[in-house]
Write an enzyme that holds these catalytic residues in place. Structure first.
Site, short mmCIF file in Angstrom:
data_model
loop_
_atom_site.label_atom_id
_atom_site.label_comp_id
_atom_site.label_asym_id
_atom_site.label_seq_id
_atom_site.Cartn_x
_atom_site.Cartn_y
_atom_site.Cartn_z
N SER A 171 -6.94 1.13 -32.08
CA SER A 171 -8.21 1.63 -31.56
C SER A 171 -8.08 3.04 -30.97
CB SER A 171 -8.76 0.62 -30.54
OG SER A 171 -10.11 0.85 -30.26
N ASP A 267 -16.87 -4.28 -37.27
CA ASP A 267 -16.36 -3.31 -36.30
C ASP A 267 -17.16 -2.03 -36.44
OD1 ASP A 267 -14.84 -1.61 -34.71
OD2 ASP A 267 -12.98 -1.86 -35.84
N HIS A 297 -12.94 -6.26 -34.52
CA HIS A 297 -12.06 -5.42 -33.72
C HIS A 297 -11.25 -6.27 -32.74
CE1 HIS A 297 -11.25 -1.23 -32.38
NE2 HIS A 297 -10.95 -1.82 -31.24
#
Length: 328
Positions: A171, A267, A297
């Site tokens: 991320s 996501d 995610h």
């Protein structure tokens, strides 16, 4: 259709090994990061990682060390793989944790780093950078650069070879990892990245990709979450097209270190990750792209409950071992 006023993605479209966690999130009221204070979001995230993550593996050595940053100190944690003699110099993987630059720390990703170290036979060094909003851009990124500088200068003490290095993260950590992987200043320090491992990275902070319109409710990370993280990390006058924030917008024609990248369908970051992998491939970079259309995610920090997350870590470790030529 605007999903903020429509039904969320139906549960039957979610991967079988992830659907129970998503169902539980929806039943509990869908309280997410942006719905609480940063302090509470950090506490909630640590609890979720501890509850849903892998059980920590035993490693040969684990040390938490301080390193200097501008106006202070930060921390990193070294994981030496089991079975490697203490006096042997190993390749090194630098791991940068995710959490929107606001949440997460060395503990939230501890089990991931343990698994990557043992399975790749490389020493993993995880970086704890200072978090936003207390420390906004570019402080977290500068802290990660300072960590690379520290690892390089202390390589003989740490028993790692910075000329056989790889960098990765998930991320927001994936964002900073790829920025640094392509920064000539890191190589000037003596750190040579043989590859990069990016788990659902942020690559376009302009939030202009179509998946921001698709993922607006029903998951822990939505478009609203990412807007909140962006507001914590950057100032109102920040140019989000900056290459240090949105590497996708500067990726065309730029050959990169070999890339292992994971994207997930549910996501808001899905489309920018897919586009980043495609741009790297067009530029002649080696790309191993794993796209999981039914997952959301955070699959890595939930790898104790989501079998696909554990499998992805194994695949990433194989990539690391191959690029660093370890003896696994």
């Amino acid at each position: 259709m605007n999903r903020s006023i429509a039904e969320p993605v139906p549960l039957y479209q979610i991967a079988a090994d992830a659907v129970d966690l998503i169902r539980a999130f929806r039943v509990s009221g869908e309280v997410s990061f942006q719905d609480v204070t940063p302090e509470q979001a950090r506490a909630n995230y640590l609890k979720a990682c501890a509850s849903n993550g892998l059980k920590p593996e035993v490693v040969a050595d684990i040390r938490t060390l301080d390193y200097p940053v501008t106006d202070g100190m930060a921390s990193l944690r070294l994981y030496r793989p089991i079975g490697v003699p203490a006096d042997v110099v190993t390749p090194v993987m630098v791991f940068i944790h995710g959490g929107g630059w606001v949440i997460g720390n060395l503990d939230s990703h501890d089990s991931i780093c343990r698994a990557l170290a043992n399975q790749s036979c490389a020493t993993v060094i995880a970086v704890q950078y200072r978090l936003a909003p207390e420390h906004r851009f570019p402080v977290p990124l500068d802290d990660c650069f300072a960590a690379i500088q520290y690892i390089t200068t202390q390589a003989s003490v740490l028993k790692v070879d910075p000329r056989r290095a790889l960098i990765g993260g998930d991320s927001a950590g994936g964002n900073m990892a790829t920025v640094l992987a392509n920064d000539p200043a890191c190589q000037a320090l003596g750190m040579t990245f043989k590859g990069q491992v990016l788990f659902y990275p942020v690559t376009d902070l302009t939030a202009s990709q179509p998946s921001y319109q698709r993922i607006t409710c029903g998951f822990p990370l939505t478009a609203r979450s990412m807007h909140w993280f962006r507001d914590q990390y950057t100032t109102e006058d920040q140019d989000w097209r900056d290459a240090r924030l949105s590497p996708l917008l500067h990726a065309e024609g730029r050959k990169q270190p070999p890339l292992f990248i994971v994207t997930v369908g549910h996501d808001p970051l899905a489309d920018e990750g897919i586009a980043y992998a495609s741009a790297a491939a067009r530029a002649g970079s080696e790309v191993a792209h794993h796209h999981l259309p039914g997952h959301a995610h955070g699959v890595l920090t939930s790898a104790g409950k989501i079998e696909t997350g554990r499998q992805l870590l194994e695949q990433a470790a194989e990539f690391i071992a191959r690029k660093l030529n370890t003896n696994c």
